[in-house]
Write a protein that holds these residues in place. Sequence first.
Motif, PDB file in Angstrom:
ATOM      1  N   VAL A 106       0.866  -1.184   0.000  1.00 41.52           N
ATOM      2  CA  VAL A 106       0.000   0.000   0.000  1.00 41.52           C
ATOM      3  C   VAL A 106       0.904   1.237   0.000  1.00 41.52           C
ATOM      4  CG1 VAL A 106      -1.940   1.154   1.140  1.00 41.52           C
ATOM      5  CG2 VAL A 106      -1.679  -1.325   1.342  1.00 41.52           C
ATOM      6  N   GLU A 224     -11.158   0.404   4.350  1.00 40.32           N
ATOM      7  CA  GLU A 224     -10.763  -0.560   3.313  1.00 40.32           C
ATOM      8  C   GLU A 224     -10.985  -2.003   3.784  1.00 40.32           C
ATOM      9  OE1 GLU A 224      -9.637  -0.016   0.217  1.00 40.32           O
ATOM     10  OE2 GLU A 224      -8.415   1.826   0.147  1.00 40.32           O
ATOM     11  N   GLY A 228     -10.078  -3.649   0.554  1.00 39.15           N
ATOM     12  CA  GLY A 228      -8.679  -4.053   0.619  1.00 39.15           C
ATOM     13  C   GLY A 228      -8.511  -5.532   0.320  1.00 39.15           C
ATOM     14  N   ALA A 234      -3.790  -3.227  -2.950  1.00 39.48           N
ATOM     15  CA  ALA A 234      -3.503  -1.874  -2.469  1.00 39.48           C
ATOM     16  C   ALA A 234      -4.769  -1.090  -2.151  1.00 39.48           C
ATOM     17  CB  ALA A 234      -2.669  -1.121  -3.508  1.00 39.48           C
ATOM     18  N   GLY A 235      -5.909  -1.758  -2.193  1.00 38.01           N
ATOM     19  CA  GLY A 235      -7.153  -1.134  -1.775  1.00 38.01           C
ATOM     20  C   GLY A 235      -7.860  -0.340  -2.855  1.00 38.01           C
ATOM     21  N   SER A 238      -6.141   2.701  -4.485  1.00 35.07           N
ATOM     22  CA  SER A 238      -5.292   2.539  -5.662  1.00 35.07           C
ATOM     23  C   SER A 238      -6.125   2.373  -6.928  1.00 35.07           C
ATOM     24  CB  SER A 238      -4.361   1.335  -5.487  1.00 35.07           C
ATOM     25  OG  SER A 238      -5.033   0.121  -5.681  1.00 35.07           O
ATOM     26  N   TRP A 249      -7.851  -1.216   7.642  1.00 33.34           N
ATOM     27  CA  TRP A 249      -7.781  -2.478   6.926  1.00 33.34           C
ATOM     28  C   TRP A 249      -8.080  -3.644   7.853  1.00 33.34           C
ATOM     29  CZ3 TRP A 249      -5.736  -2.369   1.745  1.00 33.34           C
ATOM     30  CH2 TRP A 249      -5.351  -1.097   1.320  1.00 33.34           C
TER      31      TRP A 249
END
Length: 439
Positions: A106, A224, A228, A234-235, A238, A249
């Motif tokens: 991330v 996320e 995620g 990277a969630g 991204s 997360w």
Amino acid sequence: MTLPRSTELQDRLHRLVPGGAHTYARGSDQYPEGLAPVLTRGAGARVWDVDERCYVEYGMGLRSVTLGHGHPGVVAAVTEAVAAGTNFSRPTALEVAAAEDFLRTVPTAEMVKFAKNGSDTTTAAVRLARAATGRTDIAVCRQPFFSVDDWFIGTTEMNAGIPASVVHRFPYNDADTLDRLLTEHDVACVVMEAAGALAEPEPGYLESVRALCDRHGAVLVFDEMITGFRWSAAGAQSVYGVTPDLSCWGKAMGNGVPISALAGRRDLMQLGGLDTDADRVFLLSTTHGPETLGLAAFRAVVRTYETEDPVAAMERAGARLAGAVTDACTEAGIGDHVRVQGRPSCLVFTTADADGAPSQAFRTLFLQELILRGVLGQSFVVSAAHTDEDVDHTVDAVRGAAEVYRRALEAGTVDGLLRGRPVAPAIRRTAAPRRLLDR
């Protein structure tokens, strides 16, 4: 079909555990009466209950399992970790490696701190934002769930015992309403999912949210938990190219093994550390946050995402499932009443009665008929372990369920077809309409 052993154990659970489960979404009131399996094990996308029945499972541990149950890489990593000890009085080298893995995966985050569940991290994000801004109000998007803690549960119907707090709700994909809210109130943070199972951001929406937070001095927090490792390793940040100040997360980052994380900007995160002259924030301090099993599982998940493409596998399985289920429902004449919606990796189904209105009774009937045919799930959320065979089995089950559903539509009622009472929302004010019956 009956599930005598599951029913017996569920009755015992109700006598021992409030609600009969340790998560409200797993409660027996979320399943047809008499058809709430108590599970013993899982492998891939299949699970088995105490009555020795096998099911294709969806939802996958409340979306926490993306690689499948008993994934060999995760099992090997956890087995090695437990043999070396799980909890110590000082940090372990594994904490360094896991933090480096996270921040490499991330890259929009600058620091990370691990915990054990998502509520720990979302509440820590709120606390940190309040300390950083000196404000108390928070703005929370009208999305399903963010925390078991008072600041969020107090906004739901199930708010007994929770004092009032300054939480403002705003609708998703409505930047104008958020702008007015931030103008009228001194808001410490905006808490939201960048996307959800049924809601993708409209063009420019997340960028507008980012700009509004910057203009009004509010901290932007992305949840996320679901996105995620399901939208991307990277969630969602991204996928949509919008970076929050903090992100929370959990779930799939351990493939079902308990681990969560709070990540974000260095200047904010350091307020909970030793590199600050400001009053320190009690950010996260948990006995089990850095225990080795969760960290080892997380590192195994990261390695799998680096060497394979679980997201693509979920997208393929979900797209195939959605298309085939839609065709089966259309062929059965219920296509306007049972719909599959959402991102292929995060599918849900909606159910409607003969008038087209959302119906818990018809939903329960559909769940009942799927369970009877070896499919378990409150959704069609897949994992990378769902095979073509699993999807084919599910579609066959949907065809059988659709025939029963059509008969109920023709009759205008589920009476005579549904066993027991309909399911009810997991978060509701009273035990009714699924209060335990006299025993």
